[in-house]
Design a protein around this motif. Structure first.
Motif, PDB file in Angstrom:
ATOM      1  N   ALA A  22      33.709  13.282  -9.340  1.00 31.99           N
ATOM      2  CA  ALA A  22      33.106  14.536  -9.803  1.00 31.99           C
ATOM      3  C   ALA A  22      31.758  14.767  -9.132  1.00 31.99           C
ATOM      4  CB  ALA A  22      32.953  14.514 -11.324  1.00 31.99           C
ATOM      5  N   LEU A  23      30.993  13.697  -8.961  1.00 32.00           N
ATOM      6  CA  LEU A  23      29.697  13.802  -8.295  1.00 32.00           C
ATOM      7  C   LEU A  23      29.887  14.151  -6.815  1.00 32.00           C
ATOM      8  CD1 LEU A  23      26.635  13.481  -8.132  1.00 32.00           C
ATOM      9  CD2 LEU A  23      26.979  10.997  -7.969  1.00 32.00           C
ATOM     10  N   GLN A  24      30.866  13.539  -6.156  1.00 29.00           N
ATOM     11  CA  GLN A  24      31.111  13.848  -4.744  1.00 29.00           C
ATOM     12  C   GLN A  24      31.486  15.320  -4.569  1.00 29.00           C
ATOM     13  OE1 GLN A  24      30.117  11.623  -2.861  1.00 29.00           O
ATOM     14  NE2 GLN A  24      30.318   9.733  -4.035  1.00 29.00           N
ATOM     15  N   GLN A  25      32.262  15.857  -5.493  1.00 28.79           N
ATOM     16  CA  GLN A  25      32.617  17.277  -5.416  1.00 28.79           C
ATOM     17  C   GLN A  25      31.390  18.148  -5.662  1.00 28.79           C
ATOM     18  OE1 GLN A  25      35.457  18.338  -4.329  1.00 28.79           O
ATOM     19  NE2 GLN A  25      34.911  20.498  -4.511  1.00 28.79           N
ATOM     20  N   ALA A  26      30.532  17.716  -6.582  1.00 30.85           N
ATOM     21  CA  ALA A  26      29.304  18.478  -6.851  1.00 30.85           C
ATOM     22  C   ALA A  26      28.394  18.501  -5.624  1.00 30.85           C
ATOM     23  CB  ALA A  26      28.565  17.866  -8.042  1.00 30.85           C
ATOM     24  N   ILE A  27      28.407  17.425  -4.842  1.00 33.57           N
ATOM     25  CA  ILE A  27      27.617  17.395  -3.611  1.00 33.57           C
ATOM     26  C   ILE A  27      28.149  18.422  -2.618  1.00 33.57           C
ATOM     27  CG2 ILE A  27      27.099  16.002  -1.572  1.00 33.57           C
ATOM     28  CD1 ILE A  27      26.925  13.564  -3.466  1.00 33.57           C
ATOM     29  N   VAL A  28      29.468  18.450  -2.424  1.00 29.06           N
ATOM     30  CA  VAL A  28      30.067  19.421  -1.505  1.00 29.06           C
ATOM     31  C   VAL A  28      29.765  20.844  -1.949  1.00 29.06           C
ATOM     32  CG1 VAL A  28      32.260  20.318  -0.613  1.00 29.06           C
ATOM     33  CG2 VAL A  28      31.895  17.847  -0.776  1.00 29.06           C
ATOM     34  N   GLU A  29      29.805  21.073  -3.257  1.00 31.54           N
ATOM     35  CA  GLU A  29      29.622  22.424  -3.792  1.00 31.54           C
ATOM     36  C   GLU A  29      28.157  22.780  -4.057  1.00 31.54           C
ATOM     37  OE1 GLU A  29      32.037  22.380  -7.293  1.00 31.54           O
ATOM     38  OE2 GLU A  29      33.937  22.490  -6.158  1.00 31.54           O
TER      39      GLU A  29
END
Length: 237
Positions: A22-29
């Motif tokens: 979830a954190l990795q996706q938040a970084i991309v977004e």
């Protein structure tokens, strides 16, 4: 240019990525990376990021160098030492190009204060190099490799043709096949070390990987907000 292959099932890296998904996706977004993808990221924010990243890379290279001195396998030591050199030479060359493009002077660079997030992240890596065992240090280092490759590849996939993109060089640097190969080497090294570690050590590795991933998000957030020290008002310039 290509994306990394899927992590091997059951390895430490696969679990660590799933744990922080979830954190990795938040970084991309994150708004910084969303604006970078669109080519709409304003130069002031990107210039702030470039200055912070150049300073961060010094601490990152120091942590890599420390890890290379602890590696028992000569090939691992050579890989880590080479990555340290790359952080200081190749990536800083990219930064220097942008500094020149933006018309920044040495005085401009010196006038940018190292942000709280940059200070915290580099301090975490240096502290890990000083006091943590080798497996934990490797886990703390890994997100800088892997997260950047992931972000670069996601941006390239979204943009497609980057020939006219204002941040083409940045995207190509981190979505490059050669960088992807280095990231895969780093992951394989961490997986091997984790496989030889006991359960408590792997838990410490996971905590270090997660914390470094948090700092990755904070670093981009700091660049987006051009983060300043909230206490600066009480100190002389």
């Amino acid at each position: 240019m290509s994306r990394l292959p899927a992590p091997p099932p059951g390895g430490f890296c696969a679990g660590a990525w799933e744990h922080t998904a979830a954190l990795q996706q938040a970084i991309v977004e994150h708004p910084f990376n969303a604006a970078l993808t669109d080519g709409a990221l304003d130069r002031e924010r990107f210039a702030f990021y470039i200055v912070q990243d150049a300073r961060y890379l010094v601490g990152f290279a120091q942590a890599l160098t420390a890890a290379s001195t602890r590696a028992e396998d000569p090939a691992d030591a050579a890989f880590l030492a080479g990555a340290a050199q790359g952080a200081l030479v190749e990536e800083r060359r990219l930064h220097a190009g942008y500094v020149e493009e933006f018309g920044l002077t040495e005085a401009d660079l010196a006038g940018v204060v190292t942000s709280p997030s940059c200070t915290a992240y580099t301090s975490f890596l240096r502290g890990s190099a000083l006091v943590e065992p080798y497996p934990v240090l490797l886990a703390a280092i890994l997100p800088c490799f892997w997260v950047y490759q992931h972000v670069g590849s996601e941006i390239l996939a979204a943009v497609g043709d980057v020939s006219g993109h204002p941040y083409r060089r940045w995207i190509e640097t981190y979505a490059d096949d050669e960088f992807a190969a280095a990231v895969l080497n780093a992951r394989e090294l961490v997986d091997r070390v984790a496989a030889a570690a006991d359960a408590p050590m792997r838990q410490r590795m996971l905590a270090a990987f997660a914390r470094a991933s948090e700092y990755e998000w904070m670093f981009w957030d700091g660049a987006w907000n051009r983060e300043q020290w909230p206490t600066a008002r009480w100190l002389p310039a």
